[in-house]
Design a protein around this motif. Structure first.
Motif, PDB file in Angstrom:
ATOM      1  N   GLU A 104       8.175   7.128  -3.450  1.00  0.00           N
ATOM      2  CA  GLU A 104       8.696   6.045  -4.302  1.00  0.00           C
ATOM      3  C   GLU A 104       9.230   4.886  -3.461  1.00  0.00           C
ATOM      4  O   GLU A 104       8.987   3.729  -3.784  1.00  0.00           O
ATOM      5  CB  GLU A 104       9.798   6.576  -5.231  1.00  0.00           C
ATOM      6  CG  GLU A 104       9.367   7.693  -6.176  1.00  0.00           C
ATOM      7  CD  GLU A 104       8.249   7.307  -7.122  1.00  0.00           C
ATOM      8  OE1 GLU A 104       8.133   6.119  -7.473  1.00  0.00           O
ATOM      9  OE2 GLU A 104       7.477   8.198  -7.496  1.00  0.00           O
ATOM     10  N   THR A 105       9.963   5.199  -2.375  1.00  0.00           N
ATOM     11  CA  THR A 105      10.496   4.091  -1.566  1.00  0.00           C
ATOM     12  C   THR A 105       9.359   3.346  -0.869  1.00  0.00           C
ATOM     13  O   THR A 105       9.436   2.130  -0.681  1.00  0.00           O
ATOM     14  CB  THR A 105      11.511   4.593  -0.520  1.00  0.00           C
ATOM     15  OG1 THR A 105      10.908   5.621   0.251  1.00  0.00           O
ATOM     16  CG2 THR A 105      12.773   5.099  -1.153  1.00  0.00           C
ATOM     17  N   THR A 106       8.279   4.073  -0.504  1.00  0.00           N
ATOM     18  CA  THR A 106       7.122   3.408   0.107  1.00  0.00           C
ATOM     19  C   THR A 106       6.561   2.363  -0.850  1.00  0.00           C
ATOM     20  O   THR A 106       6.367   1.194  -0.492  1.00  0.00           O
ATOM     21  CB  THR A 106       6.022   4.448   0.431  1.00  0.00           C
ATOM     22  OG1 THR A 106       6.595   5.492   1.193  1.00  0.00           O
ATOM     23  CG2 THR A 106       4.874   3.814   1.175  1.00  0.00           C
ATOM     24  N   VAL A 107       6.312   2.796  -2.084  1.00  0.00           N
ATOM     25  CA  VAL A 107       5.727   1.884  -3.075  1.00  0.00           C
ATOM     26  C   VAL A 107       6.684   0.731  -3.361  1.00  0.00           C
ATOM     27  O   VAL A 107       6.274  -0.434  -3.434  1.00  0.00           O
ATOM     28  CB  VAL A 107       5.391   2.655  -4.363  1.00  0.00           C
ATOM     29  CG1 VAL A 107       5.011   1.698  -5.479  1.00  0.00           C
ATOM     30  CG2 VAL A 107       4.262   3.632  -4.120  1.00  0.00           C
ATOM     31  N   LEU A 108       7.961   1.045  -3.481  1.00  0.00           N
ATOM     32  CA  LEU A 108       8.941   0.012  -3.833  1.00  0.00           C
ATOM     33  C   LEU A 108       8.986  -1.082  -2.771  1.00  0.00           C
ATOM     34  O   LEU A 108       8.891  -2.272  -3.086  1.00  0.00           O
ATOM     35  CB  LEU A 108      10.318   0.652  -4.005  1.00  0.00           C
ATOM     36  CG  LEU A 108      11.439  -0.304  -4.382  1.00  0.00           C
ATOM     37  CD1 LEU A 108      11.187  -0.902  -5.757  1.00  0.00           C
ATOM     38  CD2 LEU A 108      12.787   0.391  -4.357  1.00  0.00           C
ATOM     39  N   VAL A 109       9.128  -0.690  -1.496  1.00  0.00           N
ATOM     40  CA  VAL A 109       9.262  -1.702  -0.444  1.00  0.00           C
ATOM     41  C   VAL A 109       7.936  -2.438  -0.240  1.00  0.00           C
ATOM     42  O   VAL A 109       7.922  -3.651  -0.019  1.00  0.00           O
ATOM     43  CB  VAL A 109       9.796  -1.073   0.856  1.00  0.00           C
ATOM     44  CG1 VAL A 109       9.962  -2.123   1.928  1.00  0.00           C
ATOM     45  CG2 VAL A 109      11.128  -0.387   0.599  1.00  0.00           C
TER      46      VAL A 109
END
Lengths: 178, 459
Positions: A104-109
């Protein structure tokens, strides 16, 4: 002398094909500081004005990598260093459990970098631009197809440039005040 | 390209994603006029008033909840997850169709998505907003919701990253943020159109502010298209991950009826199913009221019906596998769960679910049904209800009968359960009404693009 008060010359074209054709001819004539404007993306137009490479994919890749590394490190630090919980002797760095949040953090950033990177590379937000002073330019977001050669171009020469634009297929040429 | 070439050979106009003789100017005027006309239509006021009334019901029930606590709902042990979780899963599932239409169909080059993607994305945002309310309201002490955020607290405590509820928090927060980006980036060129077409000074300034000085430069378009495509590529696995993680909230536990490996794909298919049903529920009245039959054509409705049918069959397979594994596992508790689901206290819900999610949608095999707008609308409503029942059965029926008969119990929703749920439907509708009044509900620049492409193919 008049050129000093000009931002450039704005030419209107009849349709997308005429604009692509005109842009190609302006580029072939040796101009570099010019841009085309259209109400929707037109295939081949960016190539015609000589803009072929964009750094967008690289920007998004960097964002994704930062997100992945930061997301995993956050969980590692919280679960192993800051707040270790011993549950029946199971490993503190239980990496399979950290994958969903890392994803999720990969996609978000990556998405953040994509949007902000696109805006930054485009120089937006930019509330004012000399082109907005030309009344006809309001059609650029409806059904108008435009090409603007800036006076800052090394080859810019008032009437000669104007003639080139007409020869390239412009239906009308406007002065853009600086 | 290949597809429309085929259409030309067949000489069929039915397949065109756009009906009628439009020019760049007229298609722009038609869509922007809905927003820019001076007078607000009377039926808009009426619809918004009803929705607003329901928003007041939501505020009332949330206010009372904060005053008295979650005891006003029907939840208790063993059914501690009542309507709040049912509604959360239902709403977030509805949101998924918006992302599917805007991202996955973009990557698959399905041109017909163009006239429905904008309001489908708006629907995603509003559905996620409704969904996000429920876990917070369900907290019992909602003022401490920020404990989920990993921040250096003076208490020295940190969240538990091995818990699916933490994953859920990250998934929903990321989903809401990325959906908002995707929607806003798609809006920028249209906001510029509205800025240049608005007559009133206030509208010009407001749209101009939001358009951020977009002027349609070829260099900008190049980066814009690349960024949009990359966002679509990011949103596609994201949407799958979100409902997968929602399903893991259940599947990671050991409750019979929850502890199932089929949950992630079956939840994702269910999300698409319910989402498309909701897109149809919104699109059918919208196109009738605003006269958009030329832009949202019979072909769009037909395609959406087909997607519903396909995802509905995946859902049916999920139900079948649940029943099969309950029997095949030989596990006493699993077997009892299935029998209880079908013939227990809540058995009528299960059969209503089978009827509305599996039996009724089989009508969509028939072309005449897919082309009958009223029938399609009714089927979409039935599926909306069915998908809500599915989550009710998963959450409530599984919890009501766990391993020890001494800890069995029933759940009966109270007035406040219903008031909160209906209140969020009002919130969803009210946000949609505001959206269609202030922003173009169909992407104008993509319609121009579509027009240009179809013109190129005919010449």
């Amino acid at each position: 002398m008049a050129d000093a008060q000009l931002y450039g010359l704005l030419a209107e074209f009849r349709d997308p094909e005429a604009l692509v054709d005109g842009a190609r001819r302006v580029r072939e004539a040796g101009y570099r500081r010019f841009d085309a404007f259209s109400p929707m993306p037109i295939e081949g137009l960016a190539e015609a004005i000589g803009f072929t490479r964009t750094r967008m994919p690289l920007v998004v890749l960097i964002g994704g990598l930062i997100g992945a590394v930061a997301g995993y490190l956050l969980q590692y630090w919280v679960s192993v260093i800051a707040y270790p919980l011993n549950v029946g002797g199971r490993p503190l760095n239980s990496w399979p459990y950290f994958i969903p949040v890392t994803f999720e953090t990969t996609v978000l950033v990556a998405a953040l970098f994509g949007v902000l990177g696109m805006l930054a590379l485009n120089g937006l937000p930019r509330p004012h631009h000399p082109l907005f002073a030309v009344e006809q330019f309001a059609h650029a977001t409806r059904d108008g197809f435009f090409l603007c050669i800036e006076t800052a171009d090394a080859r810019f020469a008032g009437d000669e440039t104007r003639r080139l634009l007409v020869e390239a297929g412009a239906t009308e040429v406007f002065d853009v005040p600086a | 390209m290949a597809q429309s070439g085929k259409n030309l050979k067949h000489g069929s106009t039915r397949q065109q994603p756009l009906v009628g003789d439009y020019t760049f100017g007229s298609v722009t005027d038609k869509i922007s006029a809905i927003v820019l006309r001076g007078r607000t239509p009377r039926n808009w006021y009426f619809g918004f008033a009803v929705a607003f009334l329901l928003v007041m019901v939501l505020l009332w029930s949330v206010g009372y909840l904060f005053l008295r606590g979650v005891g006003i709902w029907g939840i208790n042990m063993p059914v501690a997850w009542g309507f709040a979780i049912v509604n959360f899963v239902w709403w977030i599932g509805i949101g998924h169709a918006g992302t599917l239409i805007s991202a996955i169909l973009l990557l698959l080059r399905q041109q017909w998505r163009t006239s429905i993607n904008r309001f489908a994305e708006a629907m995603t945002l509003f559905a996620v907003a409704c969904a996000g309310l429920f876990p917070l309201l369900h907290l019992g002490r909602p003022e401490y919701f920020y404990y989920l955020v990993p921040y250096p607290a003076t208490t020295g405590m940190w969240p538990q990253f091995r818990s699916p509820l933490m994953w859920d928090f990250f998934a929903v927060a990321t989903y809401a943020t990325v959906s908002l980006f995707f929607w806003y980036v798609g809006l920028i060129p249209d906001l510029a159109t509205l800025r240049d077409r608005a007559k009133r000074r206030f509208s010009r300034i407001a749209y101009g502010f939001l358009a951020m000085g977009w002027r349609g430069s070829a260099r900008h378009w190049q980066r814009y298209q690349r960024a949009y495509l990359l966002l679509a590529g990011l949103a596609t696995p994201l949407v799958v991950s979100v409902h997968t993680i929602v399903s893991l909230d259940f599947a990671v536990s050991i409750i019979p009826g929850w502890h199932t490996t089929v949950f992630p794909p079956y939840f994702v298919a269910g999300a698409i199913y319910s989402g498309f049903a909701m897109v149809l529920t919104i699109a059918i009245p919208l196109r009738a009221v605003y006269g958009l039959q030329d832009l949202v054509t019979a072909r769009h409705l037909d395609n959406m019906a087909k997607v519903m049918l396909a995802s509905g069959l995946v859902v049916a397979y999920g139900y079948l596998i649940e029943a099969f594994i309950a029997w095949y596992s030989g596990n006493l508790f699993e077997r009892y769960m299935m029998l209880n689901r079908a013939f227990g206290e809540y058995g009528w819900c299960y059969w209503l679910l089978i009827a509305s999610n599996i039996v009724v949608p089989q009508l969509l095999w028939f072309r005449s049904v897919r082309h009958s707008v009223p029938l399609l609308f009714v089927i979409a409503l039935v599926i909306n209800v069915g998908m809500w029942l599915e989550r009710f059965i998963i959450v409530v029926v599984s919890l009501s009968r766990d391993f020890l008969p001494s800890s069995w119990g029933l759940y009966v929703p109270t007035f406040w359960d219903w008031a909160t749920f209906i209140g969020t439907i009002g919130l969803f509708a009210a946000l949609l009404f505001v959206f269609i009044r202030l922003l173009p509900m169909i992407s104008i620049f993509e319609m121009r693009e579509l027009l240009e492409e179809s013109k190129g193919e005919h010449s």
